[in-house]
Enzyme design. Structure first.
Site, mmCIF file in Angstrom:
data_model
loop_
_atom_site.group_PDB
_atom_site.id
_atom_site.type_symbol
_atom_site.label_atom_id
_atom_site.label_comp_id
_atom_site.label_asym_id
_atom_site.label_seq_id
_atom_site.Cartn_x
_atom_site.Cartn_y
_atom_site.Cartn_z
ATOM 1 N N GLY B 14 0.886 -1.266 -0.089
ATOM 2 C CA GLY B 14 -0.048 -0.098 0.062
ATOM 3 C C GLY B 14 0.785 1.322 -0.076
ATOM 4 O O GLY B 14 0.774 2.056 0.895
ATOM 5 N N SER B 16 0.971 3.621 -2.254
ATOM 6 C CA SER B 16 0.823 4.780 -3.275
ATOM 7 C C SER B 16 0.373 6.209 -2.709
ATOM 8 O O SER B 16 0.561 7.295 -3.451
ATOM 9 C CB SER B 16 -0.238 4.461 -4.009
ATOM 10 O OG SER B 16 -1.511 4.425 -3.384
ATOM 11 N N ARG B 17 0.273 6.239 -1.267
ATOM 12 C CA ARG B 17 -0.005 7.495 -0.737
ATOM 13 C C ARG B 17 0.005 7.328 0.768
ATOM 14 O O ARG B 17 0.352 6.196 1.216
ATOM 15 C CB ARG B 17 -1.358 7.994 -0.941
ATOM 16 C CG ARG B 17 -2.627 6.939 -0.900
ATOM 17 C CD ARG B 17 -3.999 7.227 -1.286
ATOM 18 N NE ARG B 17 -4.714 6.226 -1.001
ATOM 19 C CZ ARG B 17 -5.892 6.040 -0.056
ATOM 20 N NH1 ARG B 17 -5.972 7.331 0.533
ATOM 21 N NH2 ARG B 17 -6.721 5.155 -0.027
ATOM 22 N N ASN B 91 1.711 -2.380 5.555
ATOM 23 C CA ASN B 91 0.965 -0.916 5.742
ATOM 24 C C ASN B 91 -0.339 -0.946 5.186
ATOM 25 O O ASN B 91 -1.029 -0.301 5.736
ATOM 26 C CB ASN B 91 2.013 -0.096 4.863
ATOM 27 C CG ASN B 91 1.477 1.074 4.844
ATOM 28 O OD1 ASN B 91 0.966 2.174 5.824
ATOM 29 N ND2 ASN B 91 0.859 1.607 3.857
ATOM 30 N N SER B 143 -2.183 0.211 15.359
ATOM 31 C CA SER B 143 -2.771 1.267 15.572
ATOM 32 C C SER B 143 -3.194 1.461 16.955
ATOM 33 O O SER B 143 -3.302 0.467 17.694
ATOM 34 C CB SER B 143 -4.283 1.582 14.746
ATOM 35 O OG SER B 143 -5.268 2.386 15.262
ATOM 36 N N TYR B 156 -12.033 -2.201 12.845
ATOM 37 C CA TYR B 156 -10.742 -1.667 12.421
ATOM 38 C C TYR B 156 -9.880 -2.158 13.587
ATOM 39 O O TYR B 156 -8.849 -2.488 13.506
ATOM 40 C CB TYR B 156 -10.583 -0.327 12.285
ATOM 41 C CG TYR B 156 -9.331 0.518 11.731
ATOM 42 C CD1 TYR B 156 -8.871 0.119 10.689
ATOM 43 C CD2 TYR B 156 -8.661 1.076 12.998
ATOM 44 C CE1 TYR B 156 -7.652 0.915 10.423
ATOM 45 C CE2 TYR B 156 -7.521 1.700 12.755
ATOM 46 C CZ TYR B 156 -6.988 1.555 11.327
ATOM 47 O OH TYR B 156 -5.879 2.072 11.014
ATOM 48 N N ALA B 158 -10.315 -4.657 15.743
ATOM 49 C CA ALA B 158 -10.189 -5.996 15.672
ATOM 50 C C ALA B 158 -8.891 -6.467 14.615
ATOM 51 O O ALA B 158 -8.102 -7.202 15.157
ATOM 52 C CB ALA B 158 -11.353 -6.742 15.178
ATOM 53 N N LYS B 160 -6.327 -4.568 13.683
ATOM 54 C CA LYS B 160 -4.971 -4.258 14.041
ATOM 55 C C LYS B 160 -4.499 -4.979 15.307
ATOM 56 O O LYS B 160 -3.405 -5.238 15.576
ATOM 57 C CB LYS B 160 -5.310 -2.648 14.467
ATOM 58 C CG LYS B 160 -5.297 -1.983 13.185
ATOM 59 C CD LYS B 160 -4.444 -1.977 12.092
ATOM 60 C CE LYS B 160 -4.410 -1.172 10.985
ATOM 61 N NZ LYS B 160 -3.446 -1.278 10.071
ATOM 62 N N THR B 239 5.180 -4.220 20.266
ATOM 63 C CA THR B 239 4.216 -3.234 19.718
ATOM 64 C C THR B 239 4.807 -1.878 20.022
ATOM 65 O O THR B 239 4.870 -1.456 21.167
ATOM 66 C CB THR B 239 2.653 -3.214 19.938
ATOM 67 O OG1 THR B 239 2.226 -4.333 19.567
ATOM 68 C CG2 THR B 239 1.949 -2.179 19.421
#
Lengths: 117, 248
Positions: B14, B16-17, B91, B143, B156, B158, B160, B239
């Site tokens: 991922g 591209s940005r 990512n 996150s 989201y 869950a 991460k 982490t």
């Protein structure tokens, strides 16, 4: 050019040597753990090297790694994968069962019976 | 595979940005060869491709993170192209906001596929290569939502938290093979993912953050760069929270 069985013997021997252990002549009857002292991560290394060399991974779908006890079991798994066997062709009964289950659900079984070519 | 020599090779999913783009730009600046994929290209990707027309240090392919076969092909292709995979940065991710009871099933499945399954499949493919090398470094972007509960981001969170749990197990599994596995957990940073927050929501986050601001992308990139580098060579199974103290 080594045949796959010779290559498997070579790779097993090399992984044993990398562990700093004396490597015997590798034979199909030898048990990977009990006779050769390979741990699960060592077997994973063997499989990783063989996937790069042979461009197949029998353990993705075709064979359960837990069924592999000996060097010969390993060689047989690669023989089947290189011969083009797939989970679907190897397990026609299971495949038929999947088809019946899918029919009961009213859905096609293509995804369930997906095989690796 | 060709010989990569002493050059380190990193896959950034991922890229591209946003954060992925920031990470791969830093890796290129630090002399690494970079392979990245995204569903579609971006002006930044096209600039990087134009600067390296023979793809000697930068390679991009269109890959959907929800396609396991395509992910495996990308990993193996990178190893063949650049001769090794030294670092994997997971990512790629999609945000998913809204109360769980009102979230569409297809959105839940997409988040699980891109944020979690894709990371698992990429790690599976890359760690095989790393095992043959006897070295490797896997970093997944987690996150603060994996560390603290927040309303409206259950799925989201869950995905991460699952990355964090997988990381601890893989660190034990792959450590003896010379492979480190960690996550970096950013707090809220200026990106497309917080673009939908209202000014009031951003102000509340700033008030609750001891360091008094949202993160800049470089705040996160600096830590990922450290985790990619040999300076972090004795860190695994961790982490690393980069959040200005909002979870402390």
């Amino acid at each position: 050019m080594q045949n796959p069985e010779q290559l498997i013997h070579f790779v097993v021997r090399r992984i044993i040597e990398q562990k700093g252990q004396p490597a015997p002549t590798i034979e199909n009857h030898q048990r990977l753990t009990a006779d050769l002292g390979l741990e699960s991560l060592d077997v994973a290394k063997v499989v990783a090297v063989l996937e790069v060399e042979l461009e197949v991974d029998p353990f993705a779908q075709l064979v359960a790694i837990t069924d592999v006890r000996t060097v010969g079991d390993l060689a047989e798994a690669y023989r089947r994968a290189l011969a083009g066997e797939t989970a679907a062709t190897a397990e026609p009964a299971l495949d038929a069962s999947r088809q019946r289950a899918a029919a009961r659900r009213g859905a096609p079984a293509a995804q369930d019976a997906q095989s690796e070519g | 595979m060709t010989d990569s020599g002493s050059r380190q090779v990193v896959i950034v999913s991922g890229g591209s940005r946003g954060l992925g783009l920031g990470i791969l730009r830093r890796a290129l600046a630090d002399g690494l060869a970079v392979a990245t994929f995204s569903r579609s290209t971006s002006p930044a990707i096209e600039d990087l491709r134009a600067n390296d027309p023979n793809a000697e240090r930068f390679w991009w392919e269109p890959v959907d993170g929800a396609d396991p076969a395509a992910l495996k092909k990308f990993a193996l292709g990178t190893a063949k192209r650049f001769g090794a995979i030294d670092v994997l940065v997971n990512n790629a991710g999609v945000g998913l906001d809204g109360l769980l009871t009102m979230t569409r099933v297809e959105d839940i499945q997409r988040a699980l596929a891109v944020n979690l399954s894709a990371a698992i499949y990429l790690i599976q493919s890359c760690s095989k290569i790393m095992l043959t090398q006897g070295r490797g470094n896997i970093i997944s972007i987690s996150s603060v939502n994996a560390v603290r509960g927040h309303k409206g981001v259950a799925v989201y969170s869950a995905t991460k938290a699952a990355l964090d749990g997988m990381t601890r197990s893989l660190a034990k599994e792959l450590g003896p093979g010379g492979i480190r596995v960690n996550t970096v957990a950013p707090g809220y940073f200026e990106s497309d993912m917080v673009g939908e927050l209202t000014d009031e929501q951003k102000a509340r986050i700033k008030r609750r953050t001891p360091l008094g601001r949202l993160a800049a992308i470089d705040d996160i990139v600096d830590v990922v760069a450290f985790m990619m580098s040999p300076q972090s060579r004795f860190i695994t199974g961790q982490t690393i929270v980069v959040d200005g103290g909002i979870t402390c």
